[in-house]
Design an enzyme around this catalytic site. Sequence first.
Site, PDB file in Angstrom:
ATOM      1  N   ASP A 103     -98.278 -98.883 -13.763  1.00 44.76           N
ATOM      2  CA  ASP A 103     -97.624-100.270 -13.499  1.00 44.76           C
ATOM      3  C   ASP A 103     -97.474-100.957 -14.880  1.00 44.76           C
ATOM      4  O   ASP A 103     -97.907-100.558 -15.824  1.00 44.76           O
ATOM      5  CB  ASP A 103     -98.435-100.973 -12.832  1.00 44.76           C
TER       6      ASP A 103
ATOM      7  N   ARG B 206     -89.096-114.318  -4.647  1.00 43.53           N
ATOM      8  CA  ARG B 206     -89.396-115.024  -5.937  1.00 43.53           C
ATOM      9  C   ARG B 206     -88.140-115.016  -6.847  1.00 43.53           C
ATOM     10  O   ARG B 206     -88.007-115.834  -7.591  1.00 43.53           O
ATOM     11  CB  ARG B 206     -90.449-114.098  -6.594  1.00 43.53           C
TER      12      ARG B 206
ATOM     13  N   SER C 234     -92.684 -99.741 -12.303  1.00 41.66           N
ATOM     14  CA  SER C 234     -92.864-101.264 -12.302  1.00 41.66           C
ATOM     15  C   SER C 234     -91.992-101.840 -11.197  1.00 41.66           C
ATOM     16  O   SER C 234     -90.854-101.775 -11.118  1.00 41.66           O
ATOM     17  CB  SER C 234     -92.801-101.950 -13.698  1.00 41.66           C
TER      18      SER C 234
ATOM     19  N   ASP D  67     -96.880-104.909 -15.187  1.00 43.24           N
ATOM     20  CA  ASP D  67     -97.272-106.286 -15.183  1.00 43.24           C
ATOM     21  C   ASP D  67     -98.855-106.166 -14.826  1.00 43.24           C
ATOM     22  O   ASP D  67     -99.107-105.551 -13.867  1.00 43.24           O
ATOM     23  CB  ASP D  67     -96.711-106.965 -14.056  1.00 43.24           C
TER      24      ASP D  67
ATOM     25  N   LYS E   4     -92.374 -96.213  -6.561  1.00 44.94           N
ATOM     26  CA  LYS E   4     -93.345 -95.771  -7.567  1.00 44.94           C
ATOM     27  C   LYS E   4     -94.081 -94.409  -7.158  1.00 44.94           C
ATOM     28  O   LYS E   4     -93.852 -93.597  -8.270  1.00 44.94           O
ATOM     29  CB  LYS E   4     -94.495 -96.670  -7.618  1.00 44.94           C
TER      30      LYS E   4
END
Length: 337
Positions: free
Chosen positions: A132, A177, A220, A134, A265
Amino acid sequence: MPMQNVIDISQLDVRPVENQLTLAKWYPFENGQLSDAISEENVTRRFIVLFGSELSGSQVAEFVASLESPVECHRICCFEAHQSLPRGIAIEVSSDTDIKDSVRNTARQVGCQGAVLNILPQLSVVGLLVMDMDSTAIEIECIDEIARLADVHDEVASVTAQAMAGQLAFSDSLHQRVAKLKGIPLSLIEPLKANLPLMPGVKELCIALKAHGWHLAIASGGFTWFAQAVQEQLGLDWVFANTLEIADQQLTGKVLGEVVDAQKKAAVLKTLQAEYKIAPEQTLAMGDGANDLVMMAAADLGIAVHGKPKVVEQADTAICQGSLLQVLYFLTVPRPE
């Protein structure tokens, strides 16, 4: 304590354990056979790894004596994962129960971190690491930092926290978001891209892995804009991330194309494993959030990195403090002869 082929763990003393055991040599425990309490049919051989601190022999002895689950210890080895890391300790054990939580808790009591490995992936054999970005490869959540610049941080961070804790589907949270970022000019976030704070130890880890022919990728739920910058800094082979739509040098509040979520992922890891013909036991995945768990389960070794409690609980192993270079502890345990 003199060097010997068989070790009485209770005789280890307060000196550093590396001064009492020859590096990379396995020492059988005295009376290290299966006990009557553990049936041969149900037993599973595992490797406990103690790492992160310079350990004395007495600390290791205390760890073995304090293990809560029924565990039979067979052999112990002191090894070097990297010249800049304290020596690691590996203990080959048998148990008919899940000992992961017991090992972590007991290791914490004696002043180190502990992990349980069912396999021994090897640094010297070509492998694959998918991570990942972040809060894993970098110290921040990029979307939260963009929101901070635009004075909508609290709103966005609240949704991020729900997603990382597994309380909200990642795809839904991403669209919610990103919508709040509509109208933010690229000029405002360019400095963030140029100064991404790498997670301590990740660059050194990537250097060590690349030196042994490993393939490295980011998968990610963040954004290509930042993932490509991390790729350049770390020399990664691939990055897979989400693409923000931009118009008139501003964010539109939309994401283009397929969302990189938990399932994507995992698919990335499996695709790269097949493409590079990587042995299953040489596949690693690491992350910090709930949307990393599927990818981590698809790898043979899933590593939680400063992870949320749910992630640490479910991951195969966890690094809860310190440098990401500590991943090398899981790749350098000498294989018993």
